[in-house]
Design an enzyme around this catalytic site. Structure first.
Site, PDB file in Angstrom:
ATOM      1  N   SER A   1       9.933   6.881  16.138  1.00  0.00           N
ATOM      2  CA  SER A   1       8.559   6.835  16.872  1.00  0.00           C
ATOM      3  C   SER A   1       8.779   6.475  18.314  1.00  0.00           C
ATOM      4  O   SER A   1       9.386   5.518  18.672  1.00  0.00           O
ATOM      5  CB  SER A   1       7.823   5.668  16.113  1.00  0.00           C
ATOM      6  OG  SER A   1       7.803   5.901  14.875  1.00  0.00           O
ATOM      7  N   LEU A   2       8.506   7.439  18.919  1.00  0.00           N
ATOM      8  CA  LEU A   2       8.970   7.231  20.399  1.00  0.00           C
ATOM      9  C   LEU A   2       7.717   6.807  21.102  1.00  0.00           C
ATOM     10  O   LEU A   2       7.756   5.727  22.047  1.00  0.00           O
ATOM     11  CB  LEU A   2       9.434   8.567  21.000  1.00  0.00           C
ATOM     12  CG  LEU A   2      10.256   8.515  22.297  1.00  0.00           C
ATOM     13  CD1 LEU A   2      11.497   7.725  21.972  1.00  0.00           C
ATOM     14  CD2 LEU A   2      10.701  10.002  22.734  1.00  0.00           C
TER      15      LEU A   2
ATOM     16  N   CYS B   1       4.603  -6.328   9.137  1.00  0.00           N
ATOM     17  CA  CYS B   1       5.668  -5.863   9.969  1.00  0.00           C
ATOM     18  C   CYS B   1       5.750  -6.772  11.106  1.00  0.00           C
ATOM     19  O   CYS B   1       4.769  -7.525  11.610  1.00  0.00           O
ATOM     20  CB  CYS B   1       5.364  -4.401  10.548  1.00  0.00           C
ATOM     21  SG  CYS B   1       6.449  -3.754  11.623  1.00  0.00           S
TER      22      CYS B   1
ATOM     23  N   CYS C   1      -0.665  -0.489  16.466  1.00  0.00           N
ATOM     24  CA  CYS C   1      -0.538  -0.324  14.916  1.00  0.00           C
ATOM     25  C   CYS C   1      -1.210  -1.725  14.157  1.00  0.00           C
ATOM     26  O   CYS C   1      -0.844  -2.575  14.595  1.00  0.00           O
ATOM     27  CB  CYS C   1       0.987  -0.592  14.586  1.00  0.00           C
ATOM     28  SG  CYS C   1       1.276  -0.281  12.938  1.00  0.00           S
TER      29      CYS C   1
ATOM     30  N   CYS D   1      -2.418   6.802   9.454  1.00  0.00           N
ATOM     31  CA  CYS D   1      -1.248   6.298  10.060  1.00  0.00           C
ATOM     32  C   CYS D   1      -1.685   4.789  10.925  1.00  0.00           C
ATOM     33  O   CYS D   1      -2.519   5.000  11.519  1.00  0.00           O
ATOM     34  CB  CYS D   1      -0.538   7.061  11.019  1.00  0.00           C
ATOM     35  SG  CYS D   1       0.209   8.504  10.535  1.00  0.00           S
TER      36      CYS D   1
ATOM     37  N   CYS E   1       4.075  -3.496  17.419  1.00  0.00           N
ATOM     38  CA  CYS E   1       3.426  -2.198  18.248  1.00  0.00           C
ATOM     39  C   CYS E   1       2.059  -2.375  18.664  1.00  0.00           C
ATOM     40  O   CYS E   1       1.391  -2.836  17.640  1.00  0.00           O
ATOM     41  CB  CYS E   1       3.820  -0.948  17.544  1.00  0.00           C
ATOM     42  SG  CYS E   1       5.545  -0.409  17.304  1.00  0.00           S
TER      43      CYS E   1
ATOM     44  N   CYS F   1       3.659   8.539   0.717  1.00  0.00           N
ATOM     45  CA  CYS F   1       3.757   7.683   1.949  1.00  0.00           C
ATOM     46  C   CYS F   1       4.109   6.299   1.375  1.00  0.00           C
ATOM     47  O   CYS F   1       3.106   5.663   0.988  1.00  0.00           O
ATOM     48  CB  CYS F   1       2.506   7.732   3.084  1.00  0.00           C
ATOM     49  SG  CYS F   1       3.073   6.785   4.499  1.00  0.00           S
TER      50      CYS F   1
ATOM     51  N   GLU G   1       8.921  -1.905   8.955  1.00  0.00           N
ATOM     52  CA  GLU G   1      10.161  -1.194   9.331  1.00  0.00           C
ATOM     53  C   GLU G   1      11.419  -0.822   8.623  1.00  0.00           C
ATOM     54  O   GLU G   1      12.154  -1.894   8.319  1.00  0.00           O
ATOM     55  CB  GLU G   1      10.675  -1.778  10.755  1.00  0.00           C
ATOM     56  CG  GLU G   1      11.711  -1.308  11.552  1.00  0.00           C
ATOM     57  CD  GLU G   1      11.709   0.190  11.615  1.00  0.00           C
ATOM     58  OE1 GLU G   1      10.984   0.738  12.131  1.00  0.00           O
ATOM     59  OE2 GLU G   1      12.925   0.809  11.512  1.00  0.00           O
TER      60      GLU G   1
ATOM     61  N   GLU H   1       0.868  -1.158  -0.003  1.00  0.00           N
ATOM     62  CA  GLU H   1       0.013  -0.049   0.011  1.00  0.00           C
ATOM     63  C   GLU H   1       0.955   1.281  -0.113  1.00  0.00           C
ATOM     64  O   GLU H   1       2.010   1.197   0.912  1.00  0.00           O
ATOM     65  CB  GLU H   1      -0.919   0.036   1.470  1.00  0.00           C
ATOM     66  CG  GLU H   1      -1.860  -1.083   1.267  1.00  0.00           C
ATOM     67  CD  GLU H   1      -3.021  -1.032   2.272  1.00  0.00           C
ATOM     68  OE1 GLU H   1      -3.487  -1.992   2.735  1.00  0.00           O
ATOM     69  OE2 GLU H   1      -3.336   0.005   2.559  1.00  0.00           O
TER      70      GLU H   1
END
Ligand code: SAH
Length: 353
Positions: free
Chosen positions: A226-227, A124, A131, A345, A128, A117, A172, A104
């Site tokens: 990404s924190l 992935c 996500c 996102c 997380c 994007c 990632e 995508e």
């Protein structure tokens, strides 16, 4: 027999030339004793004019075209479906890859230009908790050619140029390091779209050794980390990768990246109601980043059906931003786009069934 098989394997691997860099095309065509300028000419046809067959390359002699048709194919990813948001500012493309996997890519028409994007993996592995991309795990890495295909496909649909690339789609990027670097160099090259490195942002969940490696590449891209939490305990709960690379190591690598490259690092921080959005969290975050040349990008979470997280109120998002800004940490709130086509996102995911 073995030799024959090996020779066949080489021939098969070489048959799709989409994604070869100019240097690789030059080397490939030198085997056919073609002069260097032919590789340049063919690269421009493929990467700038979107040619998918040698027949289209009308400025090549017919005999050469016939020879190339025998030996090679040009197979970029192909469009499966396209979805436009109701305000038509965002378009999501689902592209099909040669093994049947799909990827995508999202085009966002901002007032400051066209942003694409892109994804770097099919699925992935990072896990997380907020996500959607990671729910089905990792299928495989995308090749540099496939990543390139995403951008060039979008480019072929546009009359204007692409102004920015954000590597914030599925996957990632720093877990697919070599293909990422090859892609970056190709998309920057004159024979593709020649995009300035400064217009490219790579977003990572914090693969520390590869952040250091990237800082040595001499590619002035923007790094976004990404924190999503201001301390180890909470970050580990939200992002399992934090068990491998603790938050202080991640921030140290970010600081080092900024110092080495002179580029301001962005820290992404998703705001999740009652999880990481209190005044105390803002205070901890400001201490963690104090003295570092950076921006904080606050992202009110896009709730994902499979996850039980809520978006904070507008007021609480603004308070969090004010709190950071008052303590000398530049913070902005990200404008959301594409929510009604599941392109926001963390929602880049094929609803297959
Ligand atoms: N793996 C990379 C890049 C892909 S994710 C990374 O972690 O940075 C791109 C950004 O979208 C990351 O900041 C990610 O944390 C964020 N994101 C993921 N799920 C989200 C959600 N549900 N709402 C808002 N942002 C999300």
């Amino acid at each position: 027999m073995v030799a024959v098989m090996a020779a066949e394997a080489v021939a098969v691997a070489a048959s799709n030339i989409f994604g070869l860099s100019l240097e690789e095309l030059t080397a490939e065509f030198s085997l056919l004793k073609l002069p260097k300028f032919r590789a340049k000419q063919i690269a421009a046809w493929i990467y700038q004019r979107g040619a998918t067959s040698f027949e289209q390359m009308t400025d090549l002699p017919k005999s050469l075209r016939d020879q190339l048709i025998e030996l090679y194919e040009i197979r970029p990813a192909k469009l499966i479906t396209q979805l436009d948001s109701t305000d038509s500012l965002t378009t999501k493309f689902l592209l099909g890859l040669s093994d049947g996997a799909a990827v995508e890519t999202v085009l966002m028409r901002h007032d400051y230009g066209n942003s694409v994007c892109i994804s770097t993996q099919v699925g992935c592995a990072m896990g997380c908790k907020f996500c959607a991309s990671t729910i089905l795990g990792l299928e495989r890495n995308l090749s540099a050619a496939e990543i390139l295909s995403e951008v060039l496909f979008v480019n072929s649909t546009l009359e204007e140029r692409i102004d920015n690339i954000v590597i914030m789609g599925i996957g990632e990027p720093l877990m697919n390091y070599d293909n990422l670097i090859k892609f970056l160099k190709m998309i920057h090259a004159e024979y593709t779209i020649g995009l300035s490195y400064r217009k490219i942002t790579v977003s990572t969940c914090g693969i520390v050794p590869n952040i250091y490696k990237l800082s040595e590449e001499d590619l002035p891209i923007t790094l976004s980390i990404s924190l999503h939490a201001p301390n180890n305990e909470l970050r580990s709960r939200l992002m399992p990768i934090n068990e491998n690379f603790h938050i202080d190591e991640v921030v140290k690598a970010g600081r080092d990246y900024g110092e080495k490259t002179g580029r301001r690092v962005t820290y992404e921080y998703i705001l999740i109601a009652e999880v990481n959005d209190t005044k105390e969290h803002a205070l901890q975050l400001s201490r963690l980043l104090s003295g570092q040349l950076c921006n904080v990008n606050l992202i009110p979470i896009n709730p994902v059906a499979e996850r039980n997280f809520k978006r904070p109120s507008k007021e609480s998002v603004n308070n969090f931003a004010d709190y950071l800004n008052n303590r000398g940490i530049t913070a902005t709130v990200r404008k959301e786009m594409g929510a009604n086509i599941n392109a926001a996102c963390g929602q880049l995911r094929l609803r297959k069934k």
